[in-house]
Design a protein around this motif. Sequence first.
Motif, PDB file in Angstrom:
ATOM      1  N   PRO A 239      44.316  19.785  30.739  1.00 42.89           N
ATOM      2  CA  PRO A 239      45.171  21.103  31.589  1.00 42.89           C
ATOM      3  C   PRO A 239      44.425  21.237  32.740  1.00 42.89           C
ATOM      4  CG  PRO A 239      45.047  21.459  29.233  1.00 42.89           C
ATOM      5  CD  PRO A 239      44.101  20.452  29.385  1.00 42.89           C
ATOM      6  N   ARG A 240      43.216  21.065  32.904  1.00 45.57           N
ATOM      7  CA  ARG A 240      42.258  21.601  34.052  1.00 45.57           C
ATOM      8  C   ARG A 240      41.805  20.424  34.906  1.00 45.57           C
ATOM      9  NH1 ARG A 240      40.944  26.614  34.918  1.00 45.57           N
ATOM     10  NH2 ARG A 240      41.525  28.134  33.474  1.00 45.57           N
ATOM     11  N   LEU A 241      42.148  19.099  34.609  1.00 51.21           N
ATOM     12  CA  LEU A 241      41.510  18.067  35.163  1.00 51.21           C
ATOM     13  C   LEU A 241      42.300  16.899  35.123  1.00 51.21           C
ATOM     14  CD1 LEU A 241      38.560  17.014  36.523  1.00 51.21           C
ATOM     15  CD2 LEU A 241      38.305  15.987  34.204  1.00 51.21           C
ATOM     16  N   GLY A 242      42.508  16.009  36.348  1.00 51.39           N
ATOM     17  CA  GLY A 242      43.436  15.084  36.410  1.00 51.39           C
ATOM     18  C   GLY A 242      43.288  14.181  37.554  1.00 51.39           C
ATOM     19  N   LEU A 243      44.066  12.952  37.659  1.00 49.33           N
ATOM     20  CA  LEU A 243      43.673  11.967  38.734  1.00 49.33           C
ATOM     21  C   LEU A 243      44.860  11.691  39.495  1.00 49.33           C
ATOM     22  CD1 LEU A 243      42.207   9.023  36.305  1.00 49.33           C
ATOM     23  CD2 LEU A 243      40.815  10.545  37.898  1.00 49.33           C
ATOM     24  N   ASP A 244      44.640  11.276  40.793  1.00 52.63           N
ATOM     25  CA  ASP A 244      45.808  10.953  41.589  1.00 52.63           C
ATOM     26  C   ASP A 244      45.437  10.043  42.327  1.00 52.63           C
ATOM     27  OD1 ASP A 244      47.316  11.246  44.112  1.00 52.63           O
ATOM     28  OD2 ASP A 244      45.676  12.221  45.104  1.00 52.63           O
ATOM     29  N   VAL A 245      46.428   8.778  42.313  1.00 47.86           N
ATOM     30  CA  VAL A 245      46.363   7.652  43.065  1.00 47.86           C
ATOM     31  C   VAL A 245      47.548   7.469  44.055  1.00 47.86           C
ATOM     32  CG1 VAL A 245      47.168   6.188  40.996  1.00 47.86           C
ATOM     33  CG2 VAL A 245      45.713   5.172  42.900  1.00 47.86           C
ATOM     34  N   GLY A 246      47.424   6.992  45.442  1.00 53.14           N
ATOM     35  CA  GLY A 246      48.376   6.599  45.767  1.00 53.14           C
ATOM     36  C   GLY A 246      48.175   5.605  47.214  1.00 53.14           C
ATOM     37  N   VAL A 247      49.487   5.379  47.714  1.00 50.76           N
ATOM     38  CA  VAL A 247      49.123   4.463  49.003  1.00 50.76           C
ATOM     39  C   VAL A 247      49.630   5.653  50.142  1.00 50.76           C
ATOM     40  CG1 VAL A 247      49.576   2.471  48.054  1.00 50.76           C
ATOM     41  CG2 VAL A 247      51.485   3.739  48.648  1.00 50.76           C
ATOM     42  N   ASP A 248      48.837   5.212  51.168  1.00 43.73           N
ATOM     43  CA  ASP A 248      49.085   6.150  52.392  1.00 43.73           C
ATOM     44  C   ASP A 248      49.627   5.443  53.679  1.00 43.73           C
ATOM     45  OD1 ASP A 248      47.977   8.553  50.890  1.00 43.73           O
ATOM     46  OD2 ASP A 248      45.679   7.351  51.269  1.00 43.73           O
ATOM     47  N   TYR A 249      50.395   5.948  54.434  1.00 44.75           N
ATOM     48  CA  TYR A 249      50.497   5.417  55.684  1.00 44.75           C
ATOM     49  C   TYR A 249      50.563   6.367  56.867  1.00 44.75           C
ATOM     50  CZ  TYR A 249      51.994   2.511  59.422  1.00 44.75           C
ATOM     51  OH  TYR A 249      52.375   1.658  60.722  1.00 44.75           O
ATOM     52  N   GLY A 250      49.524   6.392  57.597  1.00 46.77           N
ATOM     53  CA  GLY A 250      49.791   7.395  58.834  1.00 46.77           C
ATOM     54  C   GLY A 250      49.678   6.537  59.791  1.00 46.77           C
ATOM     55  N   TRP A 251      50.780   6.626  60.559  1.00 47.38           N
ATOM     56  CA  TRP A 251      51.101   5.875  61.956  1.00 47.38           C
ATOM     57  C   TRP A 251      50.396   6.775  62.953  1.00 47.38           C
ATOM     58  CZ3 TRP A 251      56.436   4.129  63.944  1.00 47.38           C
ATOM     59  CH2 TRP A 251      56.154   3.268  64.829  1.00 47.38           C
ATOM     60  N   VAL A 252      49.301   6.820  63.216  1.00 49.00           N
ATOM     61  CA  VAL A 252      48.433   7.465  64.209  1.00 49.00           C
ATOM     62  C   VAL A 252      48.991   6.979  65.729  1.00 49.00           C
ATOM     63  CG1 VAL A 252      46.105   8.321  65.142  1.00 49.00           C
ATOM     64  CG2 VAL A 252      46.435   7.938  62.499  1.00 49.00           C
ATOM     65  N   ASP A 253      49.182   8.189  66.352  1.00 50.98           N
ATOM     66  CA  ASP A 253      49.564   7.974  67.602  1.00 50.98           C
ATOM     67  C   ASP A 253      50.974   6.904  67.977  1.00 50.98           C
ATOM     68  OD1 ASP A 253      49.188   8.494  70.432  1.00 50.98           O
ATOM     69  OD2 ASP A 253      47.746   6.997  70.961  1.00 50.98           O
ATOM     70  N   ALA A 254      51.830   7.425  66.993  1.00 55.78           N
ATOM     71  CA  ALA A 254      53.066   6.720  67.071  1.00 55.78           C
ATOM     72  C   ALA A 254      53.776   7.056  68.287  1.00 55.78           C
ATOM     73  CB  ALA A 254      53.853   6.840  65.887  1.00 55.78           C
ATOM     74  N   PRO A 255      54.778   6.084  68.911  1.00 62.03           N
ATOM     75  CA  PRO A 255      55.006   4.972  68.344  1.00 62.03           C
ATOM     76  C   PRO A 255      54.396   3.941  68.998  1.00 62.03           C
ATOM     77  CG  PRO A 255      56.734   5.716  69.965  1.00 62.03           C
ATOM     78  CD  PRO A 255      55.610   6.538  69.987  1.00 62.03           C
ATOM     79  N   GLN A 256      53.648   4.112  70.043  1.00 67.61           N
ATOM     80  CA  GLN A 256      53.108   2.748  70.860  1.00 67.61           C
ATOM     81  C   GLN A 256      51.987   2.326  70.133  1.00 67.61           C
ATOM     82  OE1 GLN A 256      53.067   6.328  71.700  1.00 67.61           O
ATOM     83  NE2 GLN A 256      50.850   6.635  72.624  1.00 67.61           N
ATOM     84  N   SER A 257      51.410   2.531  69.058  1.00 68.49           N
ATOM     85  CA  SER A 257      50.297   2.135  68.317  1.00 68.49           C
ATOM     86  C   SER A 257      50.713   1.154  67.036  1.00 68.49           C
ATOM     87  CB  SER A 257      49.279   3.209  67.705  1.00 68.49           C
ATOM     88  OG  SER A 257      50.006   4.078  66.816  1.00 68.49           O
ATOM     89  N   VAL A 258      49.785   0.722  66.368  1.00 68.15           N
ATOM     90  CA  VAL A 258      50.024  -0.253  65.123  1.00 68.15           C
ATOM     91  C   VAL A 258      48.995   0.531  63.967  1.00 68.15           C
ATOM     92  CG1 VAL A 258      50.056  -2.284  63.834  1.00 68.15           C
ATOM     93  CG2 VAL A 258      50.741  -2.337  66.552  1.00 68.15           C
ATOM     94  N   ALA A 259      49.535   0.726  62.836  1.00 70.17           N
ATOM     95  CA  ALA A 259      48.683   1.309  62.038  1.00 70.17           C
ATOM     96  C   ALA A 259      48.527   0.420  60.734  1.00 70.17           C
ATOM     97  CB  ALA A 259      48.916   2.834  61.651  1.00 70.17           C
TER      98      ALA A 259
END
Lengths: 252, 345
Positions: free
Chosen positions: A208-228
């Motif tokens: 109840p007080r502890l857990g895990l978190d797993v995920g995939v992230d996509y942060g398109w920094v400086d969009a739209p002229q960049s690639v991430a």
Amino acid sequence: MKLQSTLAALVCSALAGGDALAQTVALETQAPSPPAVPAAADSARVVLLPLSRGLLADVVAGGAGAGGWGVTVQGGYAWSALRGYYGVGHRLALLADVETALAVRWRPALGLSAKWVDTARVRISGDVLLGWLFQSGSLPRRGPSGELRIRAAVLLGRVAPYLVLATKHSILPDRTVLQKADSTQITWTARHEWTPWGTLGVGIALTPRLGLDVGVDYGWVDAPQSVAIPGFHLGLYFGGASGSRCGASCGS
Amino acid sequence: MKRKGIGKTGLLLSMGLSLFGCSGTPARGVDWEGRRLPAFDMHLHPGDWDEIPTATQSFLASRFPFPLNLDAKSAAKDVLSADGILAEVDKAGLSGAVLFAVYAPRTVGIATNELVADSLSRDPQRLFGLASLRVDNWSRDRDAELQRLRTALSWPGMVGIKLAHAHQHFRMDDSSYFGIYQLSAELQKPVYLHTGTSPFPGTSQAPAETEPAYLEPAIKAHPGAKFLLGHLGYDFVSKQHAGLQTCIELAKKYPNVFLEPSALGSKGSDPTGENLRIAMQRMREAGVVDRIIYGSDGPQSPGFVKDYLARTVEAMRAAGYTAAEAEAVLSGNFARNFGVSVVAP
């Protein structure tokens, strides 16, 4: 009364997925209408919350109730983060985030999280954060930063798949000093950096007080002229649930 | 020199690209109507990140995908080293490549003749080099620089000269620099010239340093030297053709003029591929296919060399090139004019 309470707890637990590690028991002497557990509670009701409600839901989907708190430590490529929240109202929580990309780009921020939708299976909240961007390395940047974020989770027993969509904006001022023979000219310019963001992940309650978190992230920094390049993270969270009631929709 | 590993960044990048099915080394050559045509990239840049001016470092870093651009030096090291370039060449299925020396301390930086010569030693059968020289103190250092160039051109694998008037800040029609072309003619080492504007910070955009028409006096005065007009006079600032027709006319008028369509067809400079197709089509219509020498202007970023080859092949297909014409552009014209044997696929 004791027998009724026990029955109610079992029924609610079964409706929530039979979770043996259900975390919160709330007693009501006068059941509201409509009753959350229609068959077993007439004069009294026990509501047993599944693990995916409370802390897990607060962590992955936001909108903690009053008194609820949590801390998440996420590590991954390229993004890592330290996130915390504290519930200050029925639907409102304070947020504190420190995000970094490879320890080169940092963004500390404070904000508010408001719960929009909260049913037995679905939690949706909206967040707003204000902070400051610091980036060193090959492309130094700094300036004020703001973020609007929507978090949604499906609550399935002790797991909660979740989706985060965000739009982050930074203002990057540049100071240009032009030294001429007879004078020095200073000009300020600013540009806007936009970072659309998406995370698809799953939170898993260990206790109840502890857990895990797993995920995939996509942060398109400086969009739209960049690639991430997409990234991933693994997180550990802990904290305390707000003790909020399941509400009329519990088990429905 | 020991072979270096691909490094942490390269490994992460490889993992990332593998997720999208971008890994693997293709067979050498270009598939064209069932045949494998050999391809040779005559325009690649090795480099030393620390020799690049800060503004240009930032410009280059901005071309890398996030998060590699956060530490562009490490990322650049992986693609600008001889081993990194060979990896990109292999990934593209190229038979080989030419590496450029550059002396433009105020704009794109310095890649010395020694650096290029050292890089060539990694694979002398597949890597060749163009030597260059400093021109920023020409009135004082002219003779010493020409002697330095002459020496560099005597090194194994050095097959020509690289100049970039816009990056090095000197006029194309200034006869005080014609000694470079005389040396080119004397040693039979073709000279590559950047033509057109350039997006790099500090680059001259003056017509006399960018427009290929200003090269005509030098071309006319040195019939024994081969002039390879890089980028076809493309305007990289406004991302449109500017000197294409002039380049074609110079090639039709002078047998010692050659054409190289690098960089102008990249995703950044030509998102739709239309500009590169137009260039390939107009050169074919003008009957100067035998003067076109393929180059990419890589490696720039991981995958660029392969991508530019694919875009050029696509442009040639769209412009109706035959297999023989495509082979001439991709390797035959280079081999014949630079005296290099291209390894068959």
